[in-house]
Design a protein around this motif. Structure first.
Motif, PDB file in Angstrom:
ATOM      1  N   PHE A  20       0.814  -1.077  -0.070  1.00 40.72           N
ATOM      2  CA  PHE A  20      -0.124  -0.074  -0.016  1.00 40.72           C
ATOM      3  C   PHE A  20       0.950   1.236   0.046  1.00 40.72           C
ATOM      4  N   ARG A  21       0.315   2.206  -0.649  1.00 42.75           N
ATOM      5  CA  ARG A  21       0.671   3.447  -0.471  1.00 42.75           C
ATOM      6  C   ARG A  21      -0.067   4.384   0.420  1.00 42.75           C
ATOM      7  N   VAL A  22       0.367   5.432   0.872  1.00 41.11           N
ATOM      8  CA  VAL A  22      -0.371   6.229   2.222  1.00 41.11           C
ATOM      9  C   VAL A  22      -0.572   7.543   1.951  1.00 41.11           C
ATOM     10  N   ASP A  23      -1.591   8.200   2.033  1.00 42.59           N
ATOM     11  CA  ASP A  23      -1.667   9.667   1.938  1.00 42.59           C
ATOM     12  C   ASP A  23      -2.092  10.490   3.165  1.00 42.59           C
ATOM     13  N   ILE A  24      -1.458  11.398   3.851  1.00 41.71           N
ATOM     14  CA  ILE A  24      -2.002  11.903   5.111  1.00 41.71           C
ATOM     15  C   ILE A  24      -3.037  13.046   4.554  1.00 41.71           C
ATOM     16  N   ILE A  25      -4.285  13.093   4.908  1.00 42.94           N
ATOM     17  CA  ILE A  25      -4.993  14.148   4.645  1.00 42.94           C
ATOM     18  C   ILE A  25      -5.595  15.150   5.782  1.00 42.94           C
ATOM     19  N   ASP A  26      -5.397  16.362   5.566  1.00 41.54           N
ATOM     20  CA  ASP A  26      -5.745  17.273   6.685  1.00 41.54           C
ATOM     21  C   ASP A  26      -7.375  17.724   6.181  1.00 41.54           C
ATOM     22  N   THR A  27      -8.225  17.248   6.842  1.00 45.48           N
ATOM     23  CA  THR A  27      -9.481  17.492   6.081  1.00 45.48           C
ATOM     24  C   THR A  27     -10.082  18.901   6.262  1.00 45.48           C
ATOM     25  N   TYR A  28      -9.536  19.601   7.395  1.00 48.76           N
ATOM     26  CA  TYR A  28      -9.884  20.850   7.376  1.00 48.76           C
ATOM     27  C   TYR A  28      -8.880  21.823   6.722  1.00 48.76           C
ATOM     28  N   GLY A  29      -7.645  21.531   6.689  1.00 44.03           N
ATOM     29  CA  GLY A  29      -6.624  22.149   6.101  1.00 44.03           C
ATOM     30  C   GLY A  29      -6.673  22.019   4.479  1.00 44.03           C
ATOM     31  N   MET A  30      -7.392  21.149   4.161  1.00 43.68           N
ATOM     32  CA  MET A  30      -7.446  20.545   2.639  1.00 43.68           C
ATOM     33  C   MET A  30      -6.310  20.304   2.110  1.00 43.68           C
TER      34      MET A  30
END
Length: 536
Positions: free
Chosen positions: A483-493
């Motif tokens: 797997f490859r992983v992305d970190i998402i800041d849902t508020y900072g977009m």
């Protein structure tokens, strides 16, 4: 007789052998047939007018309506490709036995048809494209002045909303007191009651076509923006000012039949029987059941239909007339598990159409922070449901343009984050469902090898890579999957792609950890998510 073929319709002219032109219309576009004729009596009540549209494998009965000025209209939305023939029926000679044909051709790229459920817990367009309802609320925007209506449409155009909840009738509420310019019925007289208050008396036997022209104009404007109009047919916010919340039974039924004759051919409409149905004291549950059946029977296309109650007031959504669940309750979106449980109870798509609003009102339902509004929407989506946005900022008094009530400009911040979430889902393989329902309340998936992990308000420094062995209908995860992983800041977009590759090791108590037990260093802030995608 005048025919108008609306919204991207073309014509094919056959010149040889003196044949007449064959009219063409895109699938799911609208055809309007218009006739002018003399008649006796009331055009809304005394004239029966309909047409039978016949296709090789489909027959639809379409009700006509009186549009004023001795003009009667029929509107039709072809649902099958190929030749359609029609014949009109009426008790008025000038409207009877009119015939014609048209060819339904393939839709354009932007035309996906009506939104449907297809017996699923999610939504699709008629052509099979997945539809994710990311809606907002502007109850009375259609009853404001032309300038504010245009401003509302411009604001919607800048957003990524694809659904809006709006009322057919005007609204009389503490935060929206404006008098509409147009009314659905002809005004018979204005008089004073015992307290000296002005009272309007309506001629319930005469609809006002101009009112419906305005509504239709705005539904078409929404369609051009790719937005579904979730039309609220009744509501309690009248309180005797106009009396539309307490009309006689036969008037309610005539209103439904007239409204649907006019706009059921608009592909971007949904029917919401009521907003807070239990606050409409003039109607019983039996009344609501009858009115709902009236809507379904008057709609040849079977648009989406539901009903909305006050907080935690649940209707019998198992009834076949309801295509989906529309509720007001913030409890199910306090966690993804609760949202998922609600959907698993009804086995229908669930839209939490009112969980509260971003704003600064004194009422607790109208003062969510943008972070809270965004968080609740994420919880609902991770749980496999959908949540409607709204904002209610008031800086002076009720004359302020509060979007939740009147439309206008978006003042808050959560609307931007809703657009970001919609983009994430549309980039994924499909609608989300909890991967291991009731056992894992943060991991959801829309397909094999694709996961979203949402941490919500939790703040942590590290997260050890791990996924459940179960993945709903997509099969079980296996060891050795990379797997490859992305970190998402849902508020900072923001989206940060990690350089590391993660690989599942041996199964451990229904879960897979990375074979080397790798951890992910997280920004120490709330509202983070991980997008985890299999490398194939």
């Amino acid at each position: 007789m005048k025919k108008s073929f609306l919204l991207g319709i073309s014509f094919l002219f056959i010149l040889s052998f003196g044949l007449m032109a064959q009219e063409q219309v895109e699938r799911w576009n609208r055809v309007e047939l218009s006739y002018q004729t003399a008649f006796k009596g009331n055009g809304h009540q005394d004239v029966a007018f309909k047409a039978i549209f016949v296709h090789a494998d489909t027959t639809l009965t379409i009700s006509g309506f009186y549009d004023g000025n001795q003009t009667f209209k029929l509107r039709f939305m072809p649902t099958r490709l190929g030749i359609w023939k029609y014949t009109t029926q009426s008790n008025v000679p000038g409207l009877a036995k009119k015939t014609g044909t048209m060819e339904c051709i393939a839709p354009s790229h932007e035309n996906h048809g009506m939104v449907r459920t297809n017996s699923s817990v999610h939504f699709t367009y008629a052509d099979g494209k997945t539809y994710y309802p990311f809606g907002t609320t502007a109850y009375a925007w259609n009853h404001m002045g032309a300038e504010l209506q245009q401003l509302t449409l411009k604001s919607l155009q800048k957003s990524r909303f694809n659904k809006i909840r709006m009322c057919v009738f005007p609204k009389n509420y503490d935060l929206v007191k404006e008098e509409p310019i147009l009314y659905p019925f002809v005004l018979q007289e204005t008089k004073r009651d015992a307290q000296g208050n002005e009272v309007k008396v309506w001629d319930y036997n005469q609809f006002n076509p101009a009112f419906f022209h305005q509504l239709e104009k705005q539904i078409d404007a929404l369609q051009s923006l790719g937005i579904e109009a979730d039309l609220i047919l009744f509501h309690p916010y009248d309180k005797g000012r106009w009396g539309f919340d307490a009309m006689p039974r036969e008037v309610n039924i005539r209103y439904i039949q007239y409204l649907l004759a006019r706009i059921s051919s608009f592909r971007n409409v949904w029917w919401s029987m009521a907003n807070e149905w239990d606050y409409v004291k003039s109607k019983t549950i039996a009344d609501w059941d009858e009115l709902t059946r009236t809507v379904v029977n008057a709609d040849p296309y079977r648009h989406l239909c539901s009903i909305h109650g006050a907080t935690a007031t649940y209707y019998d959504y198992w009834k076949p007339e309801f295509s989906h669940v529309s509720i007001q309750d913030e409890s199910p979106v306090q966690s993804p598990n609760s949202a998922a449980m609600l959907r698993n109870v009804y086995h229908k798509p669930v839209v939490l159409d009112e969980v509260g609003y971003e704003g600064n009102l004194k009422s607790r339902w109208g003062r969510y922070s943008p972070e809270t509004m965004t968080h609740l929407i994420w919880n609902g989506v991770i749980g496999g449901t959908y949540v409607t946005h709204g904002e209610s900022f008031m800086f002076k008094d009720h004359r302020d343009t509060i979007f939740w009530a009147k439309g206008g400009r978006f003042i808050g911040e959560s609307w931007k984050r809703v657009g970001f979430l919609r983009q994430l889902l549309e980039e994924g393989p499909g609608p989300l469902n909890l991967s291991d329902v009731s056992r894992d309340n943060i991991t959801s998936s829309g397909g094999k090898g694709n996961y979203l992990v949402y941490f919500g308000k939790q703040i942590q420094e590290y997260w050890m890579f791990n996924l459940p062995i179960n993945n709903g209908a997509f099969g079980k995860l296996t060891a050795g999957t990379r797997f490859r992983v992305d970190i998402i800041d849902t508020y900072g977009m923001t989206i940060q792609t990690l350089p590391e590759i993660f690989e599942t090791g041996k199964e451990n108590d229904y879960r897979f950890f990375d074979k080397d037990f790798k951890k992910i260093r997280l920004p120490e802030k709330p509202y983070l998510a991980l997008r985890i995608r299999e490398i194939r």
